[in-house]
Design a protein around this motif. Structure first.
Motif, mmCIF file in Angstrom:
data_model
loop_
_atom_site.group_PDB
_atom_site.id
_atom_site.type_symbol
_atom_site.label_atom_id
_atom_site.label_comp_id
_atom_site.label_asym_id
_atom_site.label_seq_id
_atom_site.Cartn_x
_atom_site.Cartn_y
_atom_site.Cartn_z
ATOM 1 N N PHE A 1 0.868 -1.177 0.000
ATOM 2 C CA PHE A 1 0.000 0.000 0.000
ATOM 3 C C PHE A 1 0.909 1.233 0.000
ATOM 4 O O PHE A 1 1.915 1.262 0.701
ATOM 5 N N MET A 2 0.545 2.238 -0.786
ATOM 6 C CA MET A 2 1.463 3.386 -0.929
ATOM 7 C C MET A 2 0.856 4.684 -0.380
ATOM 8 O O MET A 2 -0.202 5.118 -0.825
ATOM 9 N N VAL A 3 1.569 5.277 0.554
ATOM 10 C CA VAL A 3 1.111 6.526 1.196
ATOM 11 C C VAL A 3 2.064 7.663 0.807
ATOM 12 O O VAL A 3 3.284 7.517 0.909
ATOM 13 N N GLY A 4 1.507 8.765 0.371
ATOM 14 C CA GLY A 4 2.327 9.948 0.040
ATOM 15 C C GLY A 4 2.173 10.994 1.145
ATOM 16 O O GLY A 4 1.063 11.265 1.608
ATOM 17 N N ASP A 5 3.288 11.565 1.545
ATOM 18 C CA ASP A 5 3.297 12.566 2.619
ATOM 19 C C ASP A 5 2.969 13.947 2.044
ATOM 20 O O ASP A 5 3.675 14.415 1.137
ATOM 21 N N LEU A 6 1.970 14.605 2.592
ATOM 22 C CA LEU A 6 1.691 15.975 2.143
ATOM 23 C C LEU A 6 2.758 16.895 2.723
ATOM 24 O O LEU A 6 2.936 16.945 3.949
ATOM 25 N N PRO A 7 3.485 17.615 1.867
ATOM 26 C CA PRO A 7 4.579 18.431 2.407
ATOM 27 C C PRO A 7 4.085 19.692 3.107
ATOM 28 O O PRO A 7 2.961 20.148 2.886
ATOM 29 N N TYR A 8 4.962 20.216 3.921
ATOM 30 C CA TYR A 8 4.715 21.461 4.662
ATOM 31 C C TYR A 8 4.260 22.556 3.698
ATOM 32 O O TYR A 8 4.867 22.758 2.639
ATOM 33 N N GLY A 9 3.185 23.239 4.065
ATOM 34 C CA GLY A 9 2.699 24.353 3.242
ATOM 35 C C GLY A 9 1.742 23.933 2.139
ATOM 36 O O GLY A 9 1.241 24.783 1.395
ATOM 37 N N SER A 10 1.472 22.629 2.025
ATOM 38 C CA SER A 10 0.626 22.175 0.915
ATOM 39 C C SER A 10 -0.798 21.868 1.369
ATOM 40 O O SER A 10 -1.631 21.484 0.562
ATOM 41 N N TYR A 11 -1.059 22.008 2.697
ATOM 42 C CA TYR A 11 -2.406 21.662 3.177
ATOM 43 C C TYR A 11 -2.901 22.555 4.309
ATOM 44 O O TYR A 11 -4.069 22.509 4.685
ATOM 45 N N GLU A 12 -2.042 23.397 4.844
ATOM 46 C CA GLU A 12 -2.402 24.139 6.062
ATOM 47 C C GLU A 12 -3.351 25.312 5.812
ATOM 48 O O GLU A 12 -4.113 25.707 6.695
#
Ligand code: KIV
Length: 295
Positions: A90-101
């Motif tokens: 299963f593949m999880v991608g990390d949302l980087p800093y500043g991309s969701y806040e």
């Protein structure tokens, strides 16, 4: 260059139901980070359950001092390469800093990019405060599975006082437990618990129903994750307390390159076995063509 994709991949493709089933029957979940095709292939061939394309790649691969500098496009490039290398995990991608806040809309838009452009199965975001909970809920409501991440959250390490264990007093631990419950309530199907006392992890595990993946959180969690470069000994410098190195690849890589350099300098490489041959008659013809052109 050798292509390791020629190895037969495993038949089982792990989705959320398979992960939940492993959790239900008490099988420990194994997660490892990967950032490119070879690290993804190694993870697949080793039979891990979950591959996290972590924003730790900002430090381990791109050489930044923290994870905050990595961009969405850089993360997407890592994710696409990993996607080409794995089939079963299963593949999880990390949302980087500043991309969701900034807003729930921003978070959903970024999460869609990870699924549509890079082929991730889920995304991960850090924190368990009101902002993170709102973003997690919005992304889940948009139909994208979310992994939460509590404890030491490297994107906000500066605010947390550096890369150090969290929730070490009762008040902070109680807030973390409430936060973990709130992330579960927001729809996260799994939580990463990083750098917290084992007893706090145990209290989280006792109270929540979704699987937990620990990194520096002791043995009680449903699974464990380590950063690829840490577990294989590729990084330089002092390891965090929770790291166990299972190989010393930096030393192996250094030895390989040192031997290559030595043999090139000593004219021991390449030898005839590495040469492409030309029919001697063709070589003679070539020489006479060159002679006539040079006259
Ligand atoms: O980015 C990362 O590698 C992570 C793990 C440490 C869980 O978030």
């Amino acid at each position: 260059m050798a292509n390791i994709m020629s190895e037969k991949p495993t038949d089982v493709i792990l989705g959320i139901p398979e992960i939940i089933e492993k959790y239900r029957i008490g099988e420990k979940l194994v997660m490892v980070t990967a950032y490119d095709y070879p690290s993804a292939r190694a993870a697949e061939l080793a039979g891990v359950d979950i591959v996290l394309v972590g924003d730790s790649g900002a430090m381990t691969v791109l050489g930044h001092e923290s994870t905050t500098m990595i961009t969405i496009d850089e993360m997407l490039m890592f994710c696409k390469a990993v996607r080409r290398g794995i089939r079963s995990p299963f593949m999880v991608g990390d949302l980087p800093y500043g991309s969701y806040e900034v807003s729930d809309e921003q978070a959903v838009q970024t999460a869609f990019r990870f699924i549509k452009e890079a082929g991730c199965d889920a995304v991960k975001l850090e924190g368990c405060g009101p902002m993170s909970i709102s973003r997690a809920r919005a992304i889940v409501q948009a139909g994208i599975p979310v992994v939460g991440h509590v404890g030491l959250t490297p994107q906000t390490a500066v605010t947390l006082g550096g890369y150090r264990a969290q929730a070490k007093n009762a008040e902070a631990a109680s807030l973390l437990i409430q936060g973990a419950l709130a992330l579960q309530g927001a729809g996260c199907f799994c939580l990463v618990l990083e750098a917290i006392p084992s007893v706090v992890a145990e209290l989280v595990v006792e109270r929540i129903e979704v699987p937990t993946i620990g990194i520096g959180a002791g043995p009680a969690t449903s699974g464990q994750v380590l950063v690829f470069h840490d577990l294989l000994g590729i990084g330089e410098g002092r390891d965090a307390k929770f790291v166990r190195r299972y190989a010393d690849l930096l030393e192996a890589m250094k030895c390989g390159i040192t031997d290559f350099a030595k043999e090139v300098r000593n004219r021991e490489y390449p030898t005839t076995e590495h040469e492409y041959k030309m029919d001697p008659q063709e070589a003679d013809t070539l020489r006479s063509i060159l002679r006539s052109e040079e006259d």
